[in-house]
Design an enzyme around this catalytic site. Structure first.
Site: not given
Length: 482
Positions: A71, A148, A172
């Site tokens: 990520k 996220s 997230s």
């Protein structure tokens, strides 16, 4: 190996096939590279890549040659640009060294092929940063992929990679897992390293791991990355045995509380509540004692603490980027809600910050007390199935308090366990009438990852999800013999 065969395997099975010599790591990487590119074209899940070849990794690691993605936030790899979802970093910051977690991913043999999308600086329940554009849900492309870790979840849900790095400061890992039909474990505070650039992210609310398609992959990856490094703020108690063994262990008869009403008082979709209640019935049939119960919480205090801590943390991140790049932050290079939070965060004084941290201690004590009465707490992960794109518009004209309330009203079941630092896992145990996944969350006390994994494996067997595939999937984008 054709693509149908590749996409059908979780990381554990794929590693075994590569180790057997039936297929080479290079052949698998070629399949994954094409799949990532095609999925990204449809759903916009990639911030950087796919790379021409995987990043260096151990040839003898547990997951040697298994395709992977990191990520675009916190964890980073030497020489690979990171933008953290913000235009403030322009074309990206290129770190000179790996984070400790990236070292662990490489040592595990994971073959990193891409960097995935995230909202700006990670502060949103979806992944629609202006820096990249909207990441779309593969089950229904007009809906959010969650955040996220939305880009990571999309690549895993579509079969492009079997697992991907994710992190969680308010939900997230678990929210995108719920939106995309995946397993998402937020480990306990300090369980997975986040250094050396920082110690405890978000004042201890941040946690690192991954999204996966199976409980056994989550457990095996945790075995590979849950280590301590010199200088870490504390050393957490190690497991009694490898977590991979827990998925085959009998959880025994547990005391499980179930709660379906939002602590924020916000709307909970009846389909979501029914999914939780059905899970409770399955657990009861398995021999657990299940009853309704909840910790005693004051939502307004939790929300205020979240606003103070997230805003001051964002202000600190922006100050670091300004010092690194020489850029000046403002509404022309930050989304409006980010800028609102940064402006407020710059004004937070020591007393206000201390009061917010005191709130975390207070809620941790209450939740700790609750877990002397119950072993686990069963709740929804997200109030609704994946909402439409744009439901959390980070470029809206909102104050820091308004924006934080909007996020956590929609994700009202997840942030509590960031504040307490205790582990929680989301499992894809139901589907909505519209064909969207519904995530169900199990949370436990400190150091209860083993218990969570045992029960998660029990539910995976009783309420299987392996045969479900989203409308947009790598197998539909590529020929079976690719």
């Amino acid at each position: 190996m054709n693509f149908d065969e590749y996409a059908a395997l979780d990381a554990t099975a794929l590693a075994a096939v590569i180790a057997s010599g039936e297929v080479t790591a290079d052949e698998v990487a070629a399949l994954a590279t094409e799949a990532i590119a095609r999925v990204d074209k449809e759903l916009n899940a990639v911030a950087e890549g796919p790379f021409d070849r995987p990043l260096d990794h151990a040839a003898d690691g547990r997951f040697a040659g298994v395709p992977f993605a990191i990520k675009d936030l916190v964890c980073h790899a030497a020489g690979v640009p990171t933008r953290m979802g913000t235009r403030l970093l322009g074309d990206g910051y290129v770190p000179a060294a790996d984070t400790h977690l990236m070292e662990r991913f490489r040592a595990a043999g994971l073959a990193t092929l891409a960097v995935t999308t995230t909202p700006e600086l990670g502060f949103n329940g979806n992944s629609e940063a202006l820096a990249y554009g909207s990441t779309r849900n593969p089950w229904h492309t007009a809906h959010s992929a969650g955040g996220s870790s939305g880009g990571a979840a999309v690549l895993v849900a579509t079969g492009a990679v079997p697992l991907a790095h994710a992190n969680d400061g308010g939900g997230s890992i678990r929210v995108p897992a719920a939106c995309n039909g995946l397993v998402g474990l937020k480990p306990g505070r300090g369980r997975v390293p986040s250094g050396p650039d920082g110690a405890e992210g978000l004042y201890g609310m941040g946690a690192e791991l991954a999204v996966t398609r199976t409980v056994r992959d989550t457990a095996a990856l945790l075995d590979e990355v849950a280590v301590s490094y010199p200088g870490d703020p504390f050393v957490i108690a190690p497991p009694a045995r490898p977590w991979a063994q827990e998925v085959r262990a009998d959880p025994g008869r547990l005391r499980i509380a179930v709660h379906t009403e939002s602590w924020a008082g916000s709307y909970v979709d009846p389909e979501v509540a029914r999914a939780v209640e059905e899970t409770a019935r399955v657990l009861e049939a398995a021999g657990h004692r299940v009853e309704h119960g909840t910790p005693s919480l004051t939502w307004e205090a939790l929300l205020h603490a979240n606003t103070v801590l997230w805003s001051s943390s964002l202000a600190g991140s922006v100050a670091w980027i300004e010092a690194l790049t020489g850029a000046t932050a403002g509404p022309e290079n930050l989304e409006r809600t980010t800028w609102s939070c940064v402006e407020y965060g710059r004004r937070v004084d020591a007393v206000t910050l201390g009061t917010a941290l005191t709130t975390l201690n207070t809620v941790s004590r209450e939740v700790g007390r609750f877990f002397t009465e119950y072993d686990l707490l069963l709740t929804p992960t997200l109030n609704t199935p994946a909402p439409p794109l744009g439901h959390l518009d980070a470029n809206a004209d909102l104050s820091a308090f308004e924006w934080t309330a909007r996020i956590f009203d929609a994700c009202s079941f997840t942030s509590l366990f960031n504040q307490t630092g205790t582990p929680a896992i989301s499992l894809p145990l139901a589907m909505s009438a519209q064909g969207l996944p519904i995530g169900v969350q199990l949370a436990g006390p400190a150091c209860s990852e083993a218990m969570l994994l045992r029960v998660a494996a029990q539910l995976e067997k009783a309420m299987p999800w392996a045969d479900r595939r989203p409308a947009v999937h790598a197998t539909t984008l590529m020929s079976p013999t690719a």
